[in-house]
Write an enzyme that holds these catalytic residues in place. Sequence first.
Site, PDB file in Angstrom:
ATOM      1  N   VAL A   1       0.845  -1.208   0.000  1.00  0.00           N
ATOM      2  CA  VAL A   1       0.000   0.000   0.000  1.00  0.00           C
ATOM      3  C   VAL A   1       0.874   1.250   0.000  1.00  0.00           C
ATOM      4  CG1 VAL A   1      -1.778   1.278   1.277  1.00  0.00           C
ATOM      5  CG2 VAL A   1      -1.922  -1.211   1.096  1.00  0.00           C
TER       6      VAL A   1
ATOM      7  N   ARG B   1     -10.020   1.812  13.934  1.00  0.00           N
ATOM      8  CA  ARG B   1     -11.292   1.973  13.207  1.00  0.00           C
ATOM      9  C   ARG B   1     -12.531   2.020  14.100  1.00  0.00           C
ATOM     10  NH1 ARG B   1      -9.965  -2.573   8.852  1.00  0.00           N
ATOM     11  NH2 ARG B   1      -8.380  -1.456   7.674  1.00  0.00           N
TER      12      ARG B   1
ATOM     13  N   CYS C   1     -10.547  -2.855   3.277  1.00  0.00           N
ATOM     14  CA  CYS C   1     -10.690  -2.779   1.816  1.00  0.00           C
ATOM     15  C   CYS C   1     -12.044  -3.302   1.328  1.00  0.00           C
ATOM     16  CB  CYS C   1      -9.550  -3.529   1.139  1.00  0.00           C
ATOM     17  SG  CYS C   1      -9.137  -5.096   1.912  1.00  0.00           S
TER      18      CYS C   1
ATOM     19  N   GLN D   1     -11.551 -12.310  -2.288  1.00  0.00           N
ATOM     20  CA  GLN D   1     -10.543 -11.268  -2.090  1.00  0.00           C
ATOM     21  C   GLN D   1      -9.168 -11.628  -2.652  1.00  0.00           C
ATOM     22  OE1 GLN D   1     -12.660 -10.145   2.138  1.00  0.00           O
ATOM     23  NE2 GLN D   1     -10.570  -9.402   1.871  1.00  0.00           N
TER      24      GLN D   1
ATOM     25  N   HIS E   1     -10.749  -6.952  -5.376  1.00  0.00           N
ATOM     26  CA  HIS E   1     -11.683  -7.751  -4.577  1.00  0.00           C
ATOM     27  C   HIS E   1     -13.051  -7.771  -5.267  1.00  0.00           C
ATOM     28  CE1 HIS E   1      -8.770  -7.923  -1.514  1.00  0.00           C
ATOM     29  NE2 HIS E   1      -9.304  -7.159  -0.576  1.00  0.00           N
TER      30      HIS E   1
ATOM     31  N   ASN F   1      -8.474  -3.315  -4.761  1.00  0.00           N
ATOM     32  CA  ASN F   1      -8.353  -3.299  -3.300  1.00  0.00           C
ATOM     33  C   ASN F   1      -7.191  -2.452  -2.807  1.00  0.00           C
ATOM     34  OD1 ASN F   1      -6.979  -5.608  -4.618  1.00  0.00           O
ATOM     35  ND2 ASN F   1      -6.150  -5.961  -2.580  1.00  0.00           N
TER      36      ASN F   1
HETATM   37  P1  A2P Z   1       9.822  -3.067   5.740  1.00  0.00           P
HETATM   38  O1  A2P Z   1       9.967  -2.961   4.236  1.00  0.00           O
HETATM   39  O2  A2P Z   1      11.010  -2.509   6.440  1.00  0.00           O
HETATM   40  O3  A2P Z   1       9.449  -4.448   6.196  1.00  0.00           O
HETATM   41  P2  A2P Z   1       3.358  -5.108   3.382  1.00  0.00           P
HETATM   42  O4  A2P Z   1       2.010  -5.002   4.041  1.00  0.00           O
HETATM   43  O5  A2P Z   1       3.282  -4.969   1.904  1.00  0.00           O
HETATM   44  O6  A2P Z   1       4.114  -6.311   3.817  1.00  0.00           O
HETATM   45  O7  A2P Z   1       4.205  -3.824   3.901  1.00  0.00           O
HETATM   46  C1  A2P Z   1       4.352  -3.508   5.250  1.00  0.00           C
HETATM   47  C2  A2P Z   1       5.061  -2.154   5.374  1.00  0.00           C
HETATM   48  O8  A2P Z   1       5.129  -1.831   6.765  1.00  0.00           O
HETATM   49  C3  A2P Z   1       6.507  -2.177   4.886  1.00  0.00           C
HETATM   50  O9  A2P Z   1       6.854  -0.896   4.396  1.00  0.00           O
HETATM   51  C4  A2P Z   1       7.271  -2.484   6.156  1.00  0.00           C
HETATM   52  O10 A2P Z   1       8.634  -2.060   6.151  1.00  0.00           O
HETATM   53  C5  A2P Z   1       6.489  -1.647   7.149  1.00  0.00           C
HETATM   54  N1  A2P Z   1       6.697  -2.107   8.523  1.00  0.00           N
HETATM   55  C6  A2P Z   1       6.511  -3.338   9.025  1.00  0.00           C
HETATM   56  N2  A2P Z   1       6.820  -3.372  10.348  1.00  0.00           N
HETATM   57  C7  A2P Z   1       7.207  -2.122  10.679  1.00  0.00           C
HETATM   58  C8  A2P Z   1       7.670  -1.491  11.868  1.00  0.00           C
HETATM   59  N3  A2P Z   1       7.764  -2.176  13.008  1.00  0.00           N
HETATM   60  N4  A2P Z   1       7.999  -0.195  11.825  1.00  0.00           N
HETATM   61  C9  A2P Z   1       7.883   0.508  10.678  1.00  0.00           C
HETATM   62  N5  A2P Z   1       7.466  -0.016   9.517  1.00  0.00           N
HETATM   63  C10 A2P Z   1       7.140  -1.307   9.508  1.00  0.00           C
END
Ligand code: A2P
Length: 332
Positions: free
Chosen positions: A14, A101, A130, A157, A237, A310
């Site tokens: 996202v 939410r 979503c 989905q 979705h 989505n």
């Molecule tokens: P990172 O790339 O360092 O893992 P998705 O839902 O597509 O897996 O993406 C999750 C997003 O949230 C990624 O950008 C991920 O970064 C970030 N993320 C996951 N855990 C944390 C955290 N503890 N602090 C900051 N960002 C996070």
Amino acid sequence: MKYNLAVVGATGMVGRKFIEILEQRDFPVENIYFYSSQRSAGSTLIFKGKEYKVEELKEENILNKKIDFALFSAGGDVSLKYAPIFSNHGTIVIDNSSAWRMNPEVPLVVPEVNAEDIKLHSGIIANPNCSTIQAMVALKPLHEKYGIKRIIFSTYQAVSGAGMGGLTDLVEGYKGNPNKKFPYAIAGNVIPHIDVFMDNGYTKEEMKMIDETKKILHDDSLKITATTVRVPVAYGHSESINVELKKDFEISEIFELYRNTKGIALKDDIENLVYPMPIDAEGKDETFVGRIRRDFSCDFGLNLWVVADNIRKGAALNAIQIAECIIKDKEK
Ligand code: A2P
């Protein structure tokens, strides 16, 4: 006027869509900051042709900046901890996780449906689930014109709803590699289980659709049930929505209503095999509605087939539209 933005979870599914849509809509950005976990910190992202370093999400990297809007999509735990840190620092947080939410202090908004709730915020605004977002775009005009008594949601989905890991499971699964994100293989399969199971036998995803619908339509009397299912589709979705209205209707009126509803693209011409499909919705902003027909099994019953991208309307676009509403109101 231009604004300073933060994207939290910028390297995720996202997060990357936020960047793409901010560019496409020419959002008035003065400065933009990208945050991720330690894992991706230091990597680079391109925004409007310029390279930006991704920063680790930690307090010291936030409090040294003046940020107007923070778009969050990094999971519920990150939102619970960091949304208040940003909002206490004067930032309006628009959060894509489920963490805030159902908090009564936090508006839950689909701009085409309940934009008026935005102004009730005290620093945090939640983006709905979503599946809920596209359902609300489709149901709001019916709720307004006829009143809704009961809704049965059945969803189909896409794997991208589970983030990068979901998409990887689908792609790798077709190569014969094992699943990592989902509990079973998704390639060539259908999994009737999204998010965790609750004590009542529903999944959390199903309860989100039920609870969020009542909050967004401001109607606790609605009777709603849901079954949410993961299918081997990358983006988009699909939902079968069976709705029992409070008043009778003509099918031609429903067509007319959807022809004139903002955010909806009516795709219903069965003679020419025209109906909504995720393959056509990918990359589009609209919610597609079709297969409109009377449910003969009850009074005032209606069946709809509703499809949307989505990651766009179901996540990044909706959040950016919320920010645009705030800006429009501010600059009025
Ligand atoms: P990172 O790339 O360092 O893992 P998705 O839902 O597509 O897996 O993406 C999750 C997003 O949230 C990624 O950008 C991920 O970064 C970030 N993320 C996951 N855990 C944390 C955290 N503890 N602090 C900051 N960002 C996070």
